[in-house]
Design an enzyme around this catalytic site. Structure first.
Site, PDB file in Angstrom:
ATOM      1  N   ILE A 118      64.548 -42.130  32.765  1.00  0.00           N
ATOM      2  CA  ILE A 118      63.188 -42.657  32.718  1.00  0.00           C
ATOM      3  C   ILE A 118      62.175 -41.805  32.355  1.00  0.00           C
ATOM      4  O   ILE A 118      62.202 -40.784  32.053  1.00  0.00           O
ATOM      5  CB  ILE A 118      62.811 -43.050  34.284  1.00  0.00           C
ATOM      6  N   HIS A 119      60.838 -42.390  31.699  1.00  0.00           N
ATOM      7  CA  HIS A 119      59.840 -41.644  31.139  1.00  0.00           C
ATOM      8  C   HIS A 119      58.746 -42.436  31.503  1.00  0.00           C
ATOM      9  O   HIS A 119      58.503 -43.670  31.596  1.00  0.00           O
ATOM     10  CB  HIS A 119      60.162 -41.408  29.923  1.00  0.00           C
TER      11      HIS A 119
END
Ligand SMILES: [Zn+2]
Length: 157
Positions: A118-119
């Protein structure tokens, strides 16, 4: 939201994606300038998106390889959102955008290019930015724009 016209992204869309996870590999290398890593905090780091929707498009990424928000510890989460907020502040000072898109795409179907690590995306917006980089007919301009953006932002976090 009006989509941004970013034709240089076709290179990313068409390219063979590397087998490993670049969001794990890049901070593991000792080469922050070449990897466009702007800042390393304890649990997260900030890097330029190599295929930006706009100049100054930043990513905030936890070091840990997790595929969803709820798998982060509260310490990781807390630092993550603090750094996202700091990105907005720095971009405002550096580039004076009229607004921002800030968010996460969780899952391929939601538009995540890298869906297993995730980012957060921080994309500065300007009035009429669909025409912001008319030079992009020549995608070779983008690497230079990335270098310029990196040096404008480095050291501000
Ligand atoms: Zn990863």
């Amino acid at each position: 939201m009006e989509p941004i016209w970013a034709p240089w992204r076709i290179e990313y869309i068409r390219m063979e994606k590397p087998a490993g996870c670049i969001l794990c590999e890049k901070p593991g290398e000792d080469n922050d300038v070449a990897n466009h890593i702007l800042y390393r905090a304890k649990k997260n780091f900030i890097m330029l998106n190599s295929y930006p929707y706009n100049p100054g498009h930043l990513l905030v990424v936890p070091y840990r390889h997790v595929d969803s928000l709820e798998r982060l510890t509260s310490e990781e989460l807390h630092e993550h959102i603090e750094i996202v907020s700091r990105c907005v502040e720095v971009l405002r000072e550096a580039f004076n955008p009229a607004g921002f898109n800030v968010g996460m795409n969780l899952g391929r179907v939601a538009g995540a290019g890298i869906d297993d690590h995730i980012h957060s995306h921080i994309v500065p917006r300007w009035q009429g930015d669909n025409n912001f980089m008319p030079v992009v007919a020549d995608i070779r301009v983008v690497p230079q724009a990335l270098e310029d953006t990196y040096h404008q932002l480095k050291g501000r976090f």
